[in-house]
Structure formats: C-alpha cells, structure tokens
Design a protein around this motif. Structure first.
Motif, PDB file in Angstrom:
ATOM      1  N   THR A 173      27.490  34.825  27.511  1.00  0.00           N
ATOM      2  CA  THR A 173      28.331  34.893  28.704  1.00  0.00           C
ATOM      3  C   THR A 173      28.145  36.228  29.410  1.00  0.00           C
ATOM      4  O   THR A 173      27.823  37.236  28.782  1.00  0.00           O
ATOM      5  N   LYS A 196      29.964  38.580  32.766  1.00  0.00           N
ATOM      6  CA  LYS A 196      31.079  38.722  33.701  1.00  0.00           C
ATOM      7  C   LYS A 196      30.604  39.514  34.912  1.00  0.00           C
ATOM      8  O   LYS A 196      29.947  40.538  34.769  1.00  0.00           O
ATOM      9  N   HIS A 217      37.328  28.189  44.027  1.00  0.00           N
ATOM     10  CA  HIS A 217      36.521  27.496  43.017  1.00  0.00           C
ATOM     11  C   HIS A 217      35.308  26.803  43.655  1.00  0.00           C
ATOM     12  O   HIS A 217      34.179  26.948  43.177  1.00  0.00           O
ATOM     13  N   ALA A 274      32.454  29.445  33.363  1.00  0.00           N
ATOM     14  CA  ALA A 274      33.433  29.288  32.293  1.00  0.00           C
ATOM     15  C   ALA A 274      34.838  29.665  32.751  1.00  0.00           C
ATOM     16  O   ALA A 274      35.820  29.046  32.343  1.00  0.00           O
ATOM     17  N   ARG A 275      34.932  30.692  33.619  1.00  0.00           N
ATOM     18  CA  ARG A 275      36.254  31.154  34.044  1.00  0.00           C
ATOM     19  C   ARG A 275      36.159  31.888  35.379  1.00  0.00           C
ATOM     20  O   ARG A 275      35.218  32.634  35.612  1.00  0.00           O
ATOM     21  N   GLU A 330      38.724  34.313  37.578  1.00  0.00           N
ATOM     22  CA  GLU A 330      40.025  34.992  37.543  1.00  0.00           C
ATOM     23  C   GLU A 330      40.188  35.897  38.761  1.00  0.00           C
ATOM     24  O   GLU A 330      39.423  36.848  38.936  1.00  0.00           O
ATOM     25  N   THR A 340      33.259  34.568  34.917  1.00  0.00           N
ATOM     26  CA  THR A 340      32.589  34.526  33.619  1.00  0.00           C
ATOM     27  C   THR A 340      31.707  33.284  33.611  1.00  0.00           C
ATOM     28  O   THR A 340      32.192  32.172  33.775  1.00  0.00           O
ATOM     29  N   SER A 341      30.409  33.501  33.448  1.00  0.00           N
ATOM     30  CA  SER A 341      29.483  32.377  33.465  1.00  0.00           C
ATOM     31  C   SER A 341      28.563  32.418  32.249  1.00  0.00           C
ATOM     32  O   SER A 341      28.433  33.446  31.593  1.00  0.00           O
TER      33      SER A 341
END
Length: 125
Positions: free
Chosen positions: A6, A8, A34, A46-47, A49, A90-91
């Motif tokens: 991952t 960030k 998104h 993944a996320r 934020e 986060t990918s």
C-alpha cells in the motif's frame, strides 16, 4: 515475509455542490470526491480520507417563483459551494503484487465418467 503493497498520497481535489439547503450543497460536493479519484487513478483504492476542507466560494441564490405568473409568489433559495478538499488516498500498488500462475480446468469443462474415459482415449488414437 510479506512486503507492504500500500502507498499513501495526499492530493487536493476541487468539487462543486448545489442544493436547496446549505448542508445539501456540502454533501453533494463531498460525494463527488470518490468518483473523481477513481477516474484519475488506475490503482485499487483502499481508502479515501478527507484531511482538510477549504471553502473557495459559497453562494446563496434567491429568486421569486410565481404560480401562473401572478398567483402565490414565494421566494426560492438555492445554495452553491466550491470546495478544495485535501484527501489522503491509500491505494494498492499492483506492480508490487506477485501472482502465482496456476493451471486449472476450463470452467466449461465437463468431467467424463470413468467408463467413458478409456473408450474416449481409444477414439482419439
């Protein structure tokens, strides 16, 4: 040992939202984040934020609405916001993932009964 796949990254995304109420305008703008990130990146996300939200422009538009041009006048209000949103994404880095090749039967493969296997092999010869 497993390696970290991952990563960030922080980026700023500018979104615009409209609505009949103030909170609807903000919600409409934030819901676009998104989709915008998925359009820009080919990685697996993944996320997402939001870290900081800055209001670039906030407008309130009012106009008088009339039924059949004369009757029952009422004032309508519409809100529009332009936001700069700093997000941390986060990918998963797909280049870091090693896939193991595994040979399997085709999904449309029909297993033959045992008694047919011998006669089938003889027919092929």
């Amino acid at each position: 040992m497993m390696k970290n796949i991952t990563i960030k990254k922080q980026q700023i995304i500018q979104v615009e939202g409209t609505g009949d109420e103030k909170h609807q305008a903000f919600a409409h703008g934030l819901n676009q984040i998104h989709g915008r990130i998925l359009k820009e990146k080919n990685d697996v996300i993944a996320r997402i934020e939001p870290i900081r939200i800055e209001v670039v422009k906030a407008e309130e538009e009012t106009y008088t609405e009339r039924f059949l041009f004369f009757f029952v006048p009422r004032v309508r209000i519409s809100y529009r916001v332009l936001l700069d949103v700093t997000v941390e994404v986060t990918s998963i880095v797909m280049e870091e993932v090693t896939f193991v090749e595994k040979k399997v039967l085709a999904p449309n493969h029909v297993p033959l009964p045992r008694w047919m296997k011998k006669s089938h092999k003889e027919a092929i010869k």
